[in-house]
Design an enzyme around this catalytic site. Structure first.
Site, PDB file in Angstrom:
ATOM      1  N   GLU A 185      35.047  41.744  46.892  1.00  0.00           N
ATOM      2  CA  GLU A 185      35.156  43.080  46.286  1.00  0.00           C
ATOM      3  C   GLU A 185      34.022  43.354  45.295  1.00  0.00           C
ATOM      4  OE1 GLU A 185      39.123  43.509  44.656  1.00  0.00           O
ATOM      5  OE2 GLU A 185      39.957  43.911  46.635  1.00  0.00           O
ATOM      6  N   GLU A 254      42.583  43.256  53.408  1.00  0.00           N
ATOM      7  CA  GLU A 254      43.778  43.219  52.552  1.00  0.00           C
ATOM      8  C   GLU A 254      44.597  44.477  52.744  1.00  0.00           C
ATOM      9  OE1 GLU A 254      43.108  42.345  48.416  1.00  0.00           O
ATOM     10  OE2 GLU A 254      41.856  40.599  48.861  1.00  0.00           O
TER      11      GLU A 254
END
Ligand SMILES: *[C@@H]1O[C@H](CO)[C@@H](O)[C@H](O)[C@H]1NC(C)=O
Ligand SMILES: *[C@@H]1O[C@H](CO)[C@@H](O)[C@H](O)[C@H]1NC(C)=O
Ligand SMILES: *[C@@H]1O[C@H](CO)[C@@H](O)[C@H](O)[C@H]1NC(C)=O
Ligand SMILES: *[C@@H]1O[C@H](CO)[C@@H](O)[C@H](O)[C@H]1NC(C)=O
Ligand SMILES: *[C@@H]1O[C@H](CO)[C@@H](O)[C@H](O)[C@H]1NC(C)=O
Ligand SMILES: *[C@@H]1O[C@H](CO)[C@@H](O)[C@H](O)[C@H]1NC(C)=O
Ligand SMILES: *[C@@H]1O[C@H](CO)[C@@H](O)[C@H](O)[C@H]1NC(C)=O
Ligand SMILES: *[C@@H]1O[C@H](CO)[C@@H](O)[C@H](O)[C@H]1NC(C)=O
Ligand SMILES: *[C@@H]1O[C@H](CO)[C@@H](O)[C@H](O)[C@H]1NC(C)=O
Ligand SMILES: *[C@@H]1O[C@H](CO)[C@@H](O)[C@H](O)[C@H]1NC(C)=O
Length: 827
Positions: A185, A254
């Protein structure tokens, strides 16, 4: 719509690009713009996250088996650097940290693996997985183009890759791992790091490539991922996501099936209908790889919880609950979806794509190959059900749902129509012993109260610097001499502490003057206890306690922790306020607690021997007290929890194993829960459908079965904030109530997951109302005795299945309304 336009361009280009990786004697994992290809075959892949240190090696085979039965192709995990390298070049790969054993367990189950090395992982894990000693290296800057950091990151990443290669666990070597991830991320924060951020992410890509793992690398949430890194999406929905390169398949690393919990937070809940909707929308819009975050969330044992203020439970409302039980209906509803999606693999990965727009946010997407075609009918309208005529047939698509038609004719699945049972878990008290007998002893804080330590400095330090993450606990002590003619002296003084918490216990001259913590441990907190100084020498002893180090955000690693100062004496005399800054006084430091250093929780520590504990005058609500009891291992194989109601903040150990931070007295916020049934329609956020308002954030703490032994077992509690252990008890977690719900022409299946069904409390065929635990007859129903029919079919059996039709239950008064059977049974 921009999204679908670009999506079509991806579809057109899919066959023009193909990427090859070195394949040894294993399988070849490649990809094109459509999908991951395994030995040349384009795949629809369903994956789920299970983090090995959040369960035990004894639990892994069963968790992975249940994941496979749930229709997963792959298990995904992060790698947790600070768990593996607690100090430089000192490694821990034992017990719950046995990464290789975990990967081998995946291999033995026949599933694929996805290895997200990071090694920054976020993950609600202490300090995002980066060891605090890295933060304390001279000249380091974390997660940016900094030589010191990059050297450490490369050293650890290489170690992991080498270990995995040595065991031949990459798919290219015949192992299970089909994908690897570097960083995590970073795109969410890259703008804060300027050019150095760009240079760093390019370096990450080159470094990863140089490791020659033989399978593709991914970078999640990294919009400008350098090629050949595949950027992937994280979030509650990823239908609008597009990778940054036509050669990258649309992948979702995710899919947040729920959310995590903070001390003071409510229980998150994301419905099975909405998770299924998000998955179906993702595949409808060209996605081919999807990973549930989490499939099994598990437990933050020991000091591993991130923060600040992440709870010990990391249940995440996942398809397998914290303890490894199947969480119904989520597990089963998604399993059915996986079966249907897999049946569409060929068309989804190779078919031409076209779309029909019916207006009002109703759409059909058609995937066509020469031989066959598959369709999705989606209704993204949050309120209006769709009645569609598509290719000459009529369909009802409820609001916020997707229907899957693998042959473009028959609805095999609709995300809003749940045909699997709901299981309500219950806690069952274990028989022995009826009441636990406790012994106790004090934490010895005499040195701290007297300001004794051989470590000192004329300044206040961030806690990470002094404690190096060896403990949550750090004493800050200083001595001040005051005379009554000192300008700062008055009857009315305040100690003003600028802290970045997370918890402070303050003592003056050996007396506890107060404890303090900020909601969610927010930064820049201020604590201002009143103090009464005496003439002459005074000792101020401040015990600063961290509750999980920050794990997310730009420069999160530099966020303060502990008593960063200033620490001031403030005196108010009439209109005058006099401030004396103590920040550059001589401060003495002491890391940790005596009882912890001497392992009061361990069976082997001679400091822990029985004669040092007292059995009389058991104190309650006494801070910094150790409690100990013995008990018999709970019978059977059901998961076990310890109910710690009555206790304040602290830690708990079973047979020397640290089961995590405890804080049963910390109640969840009062506001935000609703009495209305949870509505799956509309975008999910973690404040939607929450429960447990005003109750203890976490009362029950998981004790893995493998922590128990034959004979006497020990439970030790560190009561940092005091409490009363008299109500503490052990319970097993079992299926209590099961509810079935199936539409006409489907089969209703009920199972007590190993136990037998003891009673059926409700059964109605028609349009029953309400939710599991509170069903009611609807406006229409069958005229037969539905309850007796279901009782005959189910009571006394571990599982039963019933065809839902008028043939079984007789005609109803429902007319054209869709009919369903609802059943509530007791296990
Ligand atoms: C990691 O660093 C150590 C020295 O601290 C060195 O011996 C080792 O070779 C390094 N490992 C890699 C893979 O660079
Ligand atoms: C949802 O449906 C209603 C009624 O058919 C319509 O008025 C509304 O515009 C739709 N909303 C969206 C976002 O399409
Ligand atoms: C798919 O699209 C291509 C290019 O437009 C076309 O040549 C081909 O016939 C199409 N195939 C099917 C099965 O529709
Ligand atoms: C579909 O059929 C066309 C014409 O027969 C052929 O050229 C094409 O390769 C086929 N496509 C697939 C995916 O089989
Ligand atoms: C579909 O519904 C329309 C309108 O309700 C109806 O006129 C039509 O007969 C139905 N078609 C089929 C195939 O049932
Ligand atoms: C609950 O525990 C009791 C003994 O304490 C046992 O007899 C009973 O079977 C248990 N019930 C379940 C559902 O496990
Ligand atoms: C301080 O004392 C501890 C224990 O008494 C000892 O282990 C440590 O080396 C000492 N540190 C210094 C800087 O003297
Ligand atoms: C102490 O100071 C506070 C203001 O900081 C004031 O409100 C309070 O009345 C004072 N108390 C005494 C006993 O002077
Ligand atoms: C407290 O410390 C933080 C971090 O050093 C600083 O940003 C803040 O301004 C300080 N607050 C006061 C009142 O000095
Ligand atoms: C539902 O209807 C049945 C049949 O009329 C009746 O026996 C039963 O008591 C009703 N249940 C509830 C909860 O009202």
């Amino acid at each position: 719509m921009a999204v679908s336009k670009n999506f079509f361009s991806v579809a057109v280009f899919f066959c023009l690009f193909s990427f090859s990786f070195i394949a040894g004697n294993g399988v070849e994992v490649t990809h094109d713009g459509r999908a991951i290809k395994i030995d040349g075959k384009s795949r629809v892949l369903i994956s789920g996250s299970i983090h090995y240190p959040r369960s035990t090696p004894e639990m892994w085979p069963e968790l992975i088996k249940k994941a496979k039965e749930g229709g997963l192709d792959a298990i995904e995990t992060y790698v947790f650097w600070n768990a593996h390298e607690p100090s430089p070049r000192v490694y821990d790969f034992a017990g719950n940290n046995n990464l290789i054993k975990f990967l081998k367990t995946i291999k033995e189950s026949g599933l694929y693996g996805v290895l997200r090395i990071g090694p920054y992982v976020c993950a609600e894990w202490n300090y995002g997985g980066i060891p605090v000693w890295v933060h304390n290296l001279p000249g380091v800057e974390i997660r940016t183009a900094n030589r010191v950091f990059m050297n450490e990151m490369q050293n650890f990443t290489t170690l992991i890759v080498d270990m995995v290669k040595k065991e031949k666990l990459f798919a290219s070597q015949g192992g299970p791992i089909i994908l690897t991830q570097i960083e995590n991320e970073y795109g969410n924060v890259i703008s804060h790091y300027g050019d150095a951020g760009k240079a760093y992410i390019n370096w990450c890509a080159n470094m990863a490539e140089s490791l020659k793992v033989g399978v593709p690398w991914i970078m999640c949430q990294e919009a400008d991922a350098p090629q050949p890194m595949i950027n992937t999406c994280n979030g509650w929905y990823c239908d609008n996501f597009e990778p940054n390169n036509p050669n990258s398949p649309k992948m979702w690393t995710e899919n947040w099936v729920g959310w995590f919990k903070n001390w003071g937070g409510k229980d998150p809940h994301r419905t099975a209908e909405d998770v299924a909707y998000a998955v179906a929308r993702f595949f409808q819009t060209g996605g081919t790889f999807q990973n549930y975050y989490m499939y099994h969330g598990g437990t933050n044992f020991g000091r591993t919880a991130g923060g600040p203020y992440i709870t010990t439970t990391y249940d995440y409302d996942a398809p397998l609950d914290e303890y490894g039980n199947i969480a119904q209906p989520k597990w089963g509803h998604l399993k059915e979806l996986h079966t249907v999606l897999k049946s569409m693999e060929e068309t989804l990965t190779n078919g031409n794509v076209s779309e029909t727009d019916f207006g009002n946010s109703f759409k059909a997407t058609i995937y066509a190959t020469n031989g066959s075609s598959s369709c999705f009918l989606s209704n993204t309208n949050t309120t209006t059900d769709a009645f569609l005529t598509f290719r000459g047939r009529n369909y009802t698509v409820p609001a916020w749902s997707v229907s899957l038609l693998p042959d473009c004719q028959h609805e095999e699945y609709n995300t809003a129509k749940v045909n699997v049972q709901t299981s309500l878990m219950a806690k069952n008290k274990t028989e022995e012993p009826i009441a636990l007998k406790w012994i106790w002893r004090s934490e010895n804080i005499d040195d701290a109260l007297h300001g004794k330590s051989n470590v000192s400095a004329n300044r206040l330090f961030d806690q990470k610097h002094k404690a190096n993450d060896a403990s949550d606990y750090l004493w800050y002590m200083t001595k001040i001499h005051v005379k009554h003619d000192d300008p700062v002296w008055s009857e009315n003084m305040t100690l003003r502490i600028n802290a970045s918490g997370h918890v402070i216990h303050a003592f003056l001259n050996g007396e506890h003057i107060g404890s303090h913590w900020a909601t969610y441990g927010i930064k820049n907190d201020k604590y201002e206890p009143k103090i009464k100084l005496k003439q002459g020498k005074n000792v101020i002893s401040l015990l600063s306690v961290t509750v999980g180090l920050q794990n997310y955000g730009p420069y999160y690693d530099t966020w303060d922790s502990g008593l960063v100062g200033p620490v001031e004496l403030v005196s108010v005399k009439g209109d005058e306020t006099i401030v004396k800054d103590l920040s550059s006084h001589k401060w003495l430091y002491k890391v940790g607690l005596h009882g912890w250093d001497q392992e009061f929780f361990s069976e082997d520590s001679h400091y822990a021997s029985h004669d040092k504990w007292e059995s009389e005058r058991l104190p309650t609500n006494r801070m910094l007290t150790w409690y100990k009891t013995t008990f018999n291992s709970p019978r059977g194989t059901d998961p076990v929890v310890v109910d710690l109601q009555g206790m304040g903040k602290g830690y708990a150990w079973v047979n020397g194993q640290n089961i995590g931070r405890i804080w049963p007295s910390y109640n969840a916020e009062e506001d935000g829960c609703s009495d209305e049934p949870c509505d799956y329609r509309g975008k999910y956020t973690n404040s939607k459908c929450v429960t447990n308002c005003g109750k203890p954030t976490q009362r029950w703490y998981h004790v893995p079965r493998s922590y128990f032994k034959e004979g006497a077992n020990s439970l030790v509690l560190l009561a940092e904030l005091g409490g009363n252990p008299s109500l503490v008890n052990f319970q097993t977690v079992v299926v209590g109530t099961v509810c079935g719900n199936a539409y006409e022409d489907k089969t209703l299946e009920l199972s007590c997951q190993g136990r037998s069904i003891s009673a059926v409390k409700f059964a109605s065929f028609g349009d029953p109302k309400g939710v599991c635990g509170a069903f009611n007859n609807g406006s229409c129903q069958s005229n037969k005795d539905v309850l007796s029919i279901v009782q005959n079919a189910c009571v006394g059996k571990e599982a039963c299945s019933i065809d839902v039709s008028e043939k079984t239950f007789g005609p109803t008064t429902c007319g054209n309304l869709p009919k369903r059977l609802a059943v509530e049974a007791v296990c």
